[in-house]
Design an enzyme around this catalytic site. Sequence first.
Site, PDB file in Angstrom:
ATOM      1  N   GLY A   1      -4.128  -4.695  -2.811  1.00 41.18           N
ATOM      2  CA  GLY A   1      -4.009  -6.492  -3.333  1.00 41.18           C
ATOM      3  C   GLY A   1      -5.009  -7.053  -3.616  1.00 41.18           C
TER       4      GLY A   1
ATOM      5  N   GLU B   1       2.080  -2.612   4.144  1.00 40.46           N
ATOM      6  CA  GLU B   1       2.978  -4.029   4.196  1.00 40.46           C
ATOM      7  C   GLU B   1       3.517  -4.199   5.472  1.00 40.46           C
ATOM      8  OE1 GLU B   1       3.113  -4.864   0.595  1.00 40.46           O
ATOM      9  OE2 GLU B   1       1.149  -5.484  -0.087  1.00 40.46           O
TER      10      GLU B   1
HETATM   11  C1  PEP Z   1       0.533  -1.696  -2.784  1.00 37.36           C
HETATM   12  O1  PEP Z   1       0.800  -1.927  -2.465  1.00 37.36           O
HETATM   13  O2  PEP Z   1       1.117  -0.158  -2.763  1.00 37.36           O
HETATM   14  C2  PEP Z   1      -0.778  -1.014  -3.709  1.00 37.36           C
HETATM   15  C3  PEP Z   1      -1.539   0.368  -3.906  1.00 37.36           C
HETATM   16  O3  PEP Z   1      -0.728  -2.267  -4.305  1.00 37.36           O
HETATM   17  P1  PEP Z   1      -2.401  -2.789  -5.085  1.00 37.36           P
HETATM   18  O4  PEP Z   1      -2.428  -2.049  -6.113  1.00 37.36           O
HETATM   19  O5  PEP Z   1      -1.706  -4.075  -6.148  1.00 37.36           O
HETATM   20  O6  PEP Z   1      -3.937  -2.707  -4.639  1.00 37.36           O
END
Ligand code: PEP
Length: 258
Positions: free
Chosen positions: A178, A103
């Site tokens: 996500g 991100e």
């Molecule tokens: C993250 O953002 O590091 C992540 C792994 O998110 P999620 O577990 O929600 O996929």
Amino acid sequence: MSAPNEAPRAALVLGNWKMNGDAASAEALLAGLLAGARDIAGAAGVCPPYPYLGLAAARLAGSGIGWGAQDVSAFDDGAYTGEVSARMLADMGCTWALVGHSERRTLFGDTDAEVARKAARALAAGLVPVVCVGETLADREAGSTELVLARQIDAVCPVLREAGERCVLAYEPVWAIGTGLTASPAQAQAAHAFIRGRLAAGGVVAAPRLQVLYGGSVKPSNAVELFGQPDVDGGLIGGASLVAADFLAICRAAAGRA
Ligand code: PEP
């Protein structure tokens, strides 16, 4: 798990809370984790938003659950409005600082070079950088997964060569973050083995001993199989880290993996 004749790598699960919650929900989540702390002590940590690091430090101190930051500035102290330095994070008792989360790379333009500078600042302040790497769906479909991972890893090797065992890698395929999609255990293992080999080829002599975490829609229901892969040493958990019972279950799955 580890190669024959090597000490087993300790399991580690880190929760990335991202920009979620408020003081009340952070307090409740920490209380939930503390209730299960005995099972996961020494093998788990949380990365709350910056404003709640002090709360995490106050509540988790002495529990065996650590805490860290979701990012760190690439700069030392000075006129960098809005930035938070590695030294400040060390002052807050952080053990880890995530660097290069997808991100940050995609929404905020963190480049490979900047990720390397952030890792260097973290190390200089005594923090353990958690270097996140991973390919997009387009990369994977184009057959470029290893090319992308190699580029991301090569950028940090000069920094990590100096880190000894004080660094962690996280393989997080962007298409699995996500989304509810998870890399298959075989896909995760292949990427983790590649990452470890690339680090070694880049002169990071501690590569066989470094923890390489998997991140991307890890849940209690898929954690055991993922963490059962020989080069998967635990997880970086987003969504499921916001639910104490789920995070604790994932931590227990990691602890029992060896
Ligand atoms: C993250 O953002 O590091 C992540 C792994 O998110 P999620 O577990 O929600 O996929």
